[in-house]
Design a protein around this motif. Structure first.
Motif, PDB file in Angstrom:
ATOM      1  N   UNK A  43      77.654  29.618  21.728  1.00 37.88           N
ATOM      2  CA  UNK A  43      76.846  29.773  20.525  1.00 37.88           C
ATOM      3  C   UNK A  43      75.461  29.237  20.867  1.00 37.88           C
ATOM      4  N   UNK A  44      74.427  30.072  20.812  1.00 31.50           N
ATOM      5  CA  UNK A  44      73.086  29.584  21.142  1.00 31.50           C
ATOM      6  C   UNK A  44      72.700  28.374  20.284  1.00 31.50           C
ATOM      7  N   UNK A  45      71.876  27.515  20.846  1.00 31.47           N
ATOM      8  CA  UNK A  45      71.505  26.255  20.186  1.00 31.47           C
ATOM      9  C   UNK A  45      70.828  26.480  18.836  1.00 31.47           C
ATOM     10  N   UNK A  46      70.110  27.583  18.669  1.00 29.68           N
ATOM     11  CA  UNK A  46      69.408  27.826  17.414  1.00 29.68           C
ATOM     12  C   UNK A  46      70.253  28.602  16.401  1.00 29.68           C
ATOM     13  N   UNK A  47      71.527  28.785  16.676  1.00 23.88           N
ATOM     14  CA  UNK A  47      72.430  29.511  15.787  1.00 23.88           C
ATOM     15  C   UNK A  47      73.508  28.580  15.247  1.00 23.88           C
ATOM     16  N   UNK A  48      74.095  28.958  14.137  1.00 16.86           N
ATOM     17  CA  UNK A  48      75.206  28.197  13.566  1.00 16.86           C
ATOM     18  C   UNK A  48      76.441  29.091  13.535  1.00 16.86           C
ATOM     19  N   UNK A  49      77.559  28.542  13.951  1.00 20.25           N
ATOM     20  CA  UNK A  49      78.826  29.270  13.954  1.00 20.25           C
ATOM     21  C   UNK A  49      79.369  29.334  12.536  1.00 20.25           C
ATOM     22  N   UNK A  50      79.735  30.529  12.079  1.00 20.85           N
ATOM     23  CA  UNK A  50      80.284  30.705  10.740  1.00 20.85           C
ATOM     24  C   UNK A  50      81.786  30.966  10.753  1.00 20.85           C
ATOM     25  N   UNK A  51      82.247  31.773  11.718  1.00 23.48           N
ATOM     26  CA  UNK A  51      83.664  32.138  11.737  1.00 23.48           C
ATOM     27  C   UNK A  51      84.062  32.633  13.117  1.00 23.48           C
ATOM     28  N   UNK A  52      85.358  32.495  13.405  1.00 24.31           N
ATOM     29  CA  UNK A  52      85.978  33.038  14.608  1.00 24.31           C
ATOM     30  C   UNK A  52      87.177  33.849  14.161  1.00 24.31           C
ATOM     31  N   UNK A  62      84.541  26.454   5.465  1.00 27.90           N
ATOM     32  CA  UNK A  62      84.679  26.394   4.009  1.00 27.90           C
ATOM     33  C   UNK A  62      83.898  25.169   3.544  1.00 27.90           C
ATOM     34  N   UNK A  63      82.619  25.350   3.289  1.00 24.11           N
ATOM     35  CA  UNK A  63      81.766  24.210   2.963  1.00 24.11           C
ATOM     36  C   UNK A  63      81.549  23.379   4.211  1.00 24.11           C
TER      37      UNK A  63
END
Length: 156
Positions: A43-52, A62-63
């Motif tokens: 996951x790139x440093x400037x991105x946030x993981x939402x789901x797998x 979930x929050x």
């Protein structure tokens, strides 16, 4: 000043242009090779993981907490999985592709700010584990530990 005939000056200009064109073609390829040698983050440093999304399980935020549906991991295992995805790096892409790889699992990772998911596939060829970034068609060689961290047995 150098005294050359008109034909000689034309030759000098032609060779100069050819050298410049060669530099403009070769230098960007050289710089790209240097950039690819750096470790790749899942996951790139400037991105946030939402789901797998694994074949039979979904890991989603979930929050402030993470959950897996259907439940297959403990809270500690789930936290280790998410932490590895957010901070884990891969070695440089392999210039060689595996011979007769067998698909073991796959996952789609959803990142904040990206309209489409990233598609990753886990392969095994003999005793080697391979991770394929389907979107970029790059292959990464993994250790068995790395394969277990990205694709826990319970989620395969």
């Amino acid at each position: 000043m150098i005294r050359l005939s008109r034909t000689s000056w034309n030759n000098v200009l032609i060779y100069t242009v050819l050298v410049l064109i060669g530099l403009f073609v070769v230098l960007p390829e050289y710089w790209q090779r240097g950039e690819q040698a750096a470790p790749t983050q899942l996951v790139p440093a400037n991105q946030a993981l939402l789901a797998l999304h694994y074949p039979a399980h979904q890991v989603e935020r979930a929050g402030p907490v993470w959950r897996v549906q259907p439940v297959a991991l403990s809270d500690a295992q789930l936290q280790q999985l998410v932490t590895y995805w957010q901070q884990g790096t891969l070695a440089a892409p392999s210039p060689l592709n595996p011979i007769q790889p067998v698909l073991r699992s796959e996952v789609f990772s959803w990142l904040a700010g990206k309209p489409a998911q990233q598609h990753w596939q886990l392969y095994q060829a003999d005793e080697q584990w391979w991770l394929k970034a389907v979107d970029t068609d790059l292959w990464f060689r993994l250790t068995e530990t790395e394969a277990q961290q990205i694709f826990p047995t319970a989620l395969r």
